[in-house]
Design an enzyme around this catalytic site. Structure first.
Site, PDB file in Angstrom:
ATOM      1  N   ASP A  12     -23.105  -8.207 -52.973  1.00  0.00           N
ATOM      2  CA  ASP A  12     -24.213  -8.927 -53.581  1.00  0.00           C
ATOM      3  C   ASP A  12     -25.487  -8.228 -53.107  1.00  0.00           C
ATOM      4  O   ASP A  12     -25.447  -7.401 -52.179  1.00  0.00           O
ATOM      5  CB  ASP A  12     -24.166 -10.387 -53.131  1.00  0.00           C
ATOM      6  CG  ASP A  12     -25.354 -11.197 -53.620  1.00  0.00           C
ATOM      7  OD1 ASP A  12     -25.752 -11.018 -54.788  1.00  0.00           O
ATOM      8  OD2 ASP A  12     -25.893 -11.997 -52.836  1.00  0.00           O
ATOM      9  N   MET A  13     -26.626  -8.547 -53.692  1.00  0.00           N
ATOM     10  CA  MET A  13     -27.858  -7.850 -53.316  1.00  0.00           C
ATOM     11  C   MET A  13     -28.816  -8.727 -52.514  1.00  0.00           C
ATOM     12  O   MET A  13     -29.032  -8.509 -51.319  1.00  0.00           O
ATOM     13  CB  MET A  13     -28.568  -7.307 -54.564  1.00  0.00           C
ATOM     14  CG  MET A  13     -29.743  -6.392 -54.234  1.00  0.00           C
ATOM     15  SD  MET A  13     -30.457  -5.619 -55.717  1.00  0.00           S
ATOM     16  CE  MET A  13     -31.355  -7.008 -56.420  1.00  0.00           C
ATOM     17  N   ASP A  14     -29.390  -9.744 -53.155  1.00  0.00           N
ATOM     18  CA  ASP A  14     -30.367 -10.603 -52.471  1.00  0.00           C
ATOM     19  C   ASP A  14     -29.687 -11.399 -51.364  1.00  0.00           C
ATOM     20  O   ASP A  14     -28.716 -12.119 -51.602  1.00  0.00           O
ATOM     21  CB  ASP A  14     -31.018 -11.562 -53.472  1.00  0.00           C
ATOM     22  CG  ASP A  14     -31.870 -10.827 -54.497  1.00  0.00           C
ATOM     23  OD1 ASP A  14     -32.948 -10.356 -54.136  1.00  0.00           O
ATOM     24  OD2 ASP A  14     -31.429 -10.713 -55.652  1.00  0.00           O
ATOM     25  N   LYS A 146     -23.612 -15.604 -62.057  1.00  0.00           N
ATOM     26  CA  LYS A 146     -22.841 -16.318 -61.045  1.00  0.00           C
ATOM     27  C   LYS A 146     -23.269 -17.802 -61.065  1.00  0.00           C
ATOM     28  O   LYS A 146     -24.440 -18.077 -61.269  1.00  0.00           O
ATOM     29  CB  LYS A 146     -23.113 -15.728 -59.663  1.00  0.00           C
ATOM     30  CG  LYS A 146     -22.805 -14.231 -59.543  1.00  0.00           C
ATOM     31  CD  LYS A 146     -23.279 -13.711 -58.183  1.00  0.00           C
ATOM     32  CE  LYS A 146     -23.186 -12.191 -58.113  1.00  0.00           C
ATOM     33  NZ  LYS A 146     -23.688 -11.660 -56.832  1.00  0.00           N
ATOM     34  N   ASP A 171     -23.477 -14.019 -49.806  1.00  0.00           N
ATOM     35  CA  ASP A 171     -24.126 -14.964 -48.884  1.00  0.00           C
ATOM     36  C   ASP A 171     -24.410 -16.316 -49.530  1.00  0.00           C
ATOM     37  O   ASP A 171     -24.839 -17.241 -48.845  1.00  0.00           O
ATOM     38  CB  ASP A 171     -25.439 -14.375 -48.361  1.00  0.00           C
ATOM     39  CG  ASP A 171     -26.542 -14.380 -49.420  1.00  0.00           C
ATOM     40  OD1 ASP A 171     -26.266 -13.955 -50.566  1.00  0.00           O
ATOM     41  OD2 ASP A 171     -27.656 -14.822 -49.111  1.00  0.00           O
TER      42      ASP A 171
END
Length: 217
Positions: A12-14, A146, A171
């Site tokens: 995931d990124m953020d 998502k 997260d």
């Protein structure tokens, strides 16, 4: 060929590569408040897992504005987040070396995010890791973001790795659900937090500065 070359780790990124939750909140507060939107903490809880398009539509339905298109407002939010990423310290500690160590073990590396595509390169430049990723995917190009698993299925297909051979690092509650619904192994990056939804994950990582977990051996 190493057996691990048929396996992938999808990030995931953020919140995983960069700590940007505060940037999104700031950008949305600035842009939407200027349009007369009354943002509250209670309502913001509903928008945290949404795509930027969904967030814009959410606030428009609550507080309709005039004379400016929704897609323009959405891009204003994105542009402000990009400015903050470029100018503020937001890289998650240890993340670049963590990915480098996975590459040394012959894992394919993917990225799957709800964030808009044009933010991805900015983030990868920030952590100096664009060259480490084999494929990047944004839910901007999916019908649903998502917690729908579409973005993870797309990522696995692009990496040419079966979903059951993919390990996802997430997260958020919606991200963990998306990866689980895609049939993937999920590691929750807790970053010292203790959210109850981390229990849905198969494993946990507290810090990327620690040695690679045994699952990668």
């Amino acid at each position: 060929m190493d057996v691990k070359s048929n396996k992938a780790v999808i990030f995931d990124m953020d919140g995983v590569l960069v700590d940007t939750e505060k940037f999104w909140k700031q950008a949305e507060q600035e842009v939407f408040s200027a349009l007369g939107v009354k943002i509250t903490d209670e309502l913001t809880q509903h928008t945290q897992s949404m795509t930027t398009k969904e967030v814009t539509e959410f606030w428009y339905k609550k507080y309709p504005w005039e004379n400016i298109a929704l897609d323009i407002v959405e891009q204003q939010v994105i542009s402000r987040v990009i400015e903050l990423i470029q100018t503020e310290d937001c890289s998650v500690a240890g993340i670049k070396k963590f990915i480098e160590d996975l590459k040394l073990k012959q894992y394919k590396i993917g990225l799957a995010t709800n964030s808009p595509y044009r933010i991805i390169q900015v983030v990868l430049d920030k952590i100096d890791s664009a060259h480490l990723f084999d494929h990047i995917t944004s839910a901007e190009f999916e019908e649903q973001g998502k917690p729908h698993p579409a973005v993870y299925f797309t990522s696995a297909k692009s990496l040419k790795v079966d979903p059951q051979n993919c390990i996802v690092i997430e997260d958020s509650h919606s991200g963990i659900l998306a990866a689980k619904n895609a049939g993937m192994t999920v590691i929750a990056f807790t970053n010292q937090n203790s959210e109850i939804y981390f229990d849905l994950a198969d494993y946990r990582i507290i810090s990327f500065e620690d040695p690679l977990p045994v699952i990668f051996n």
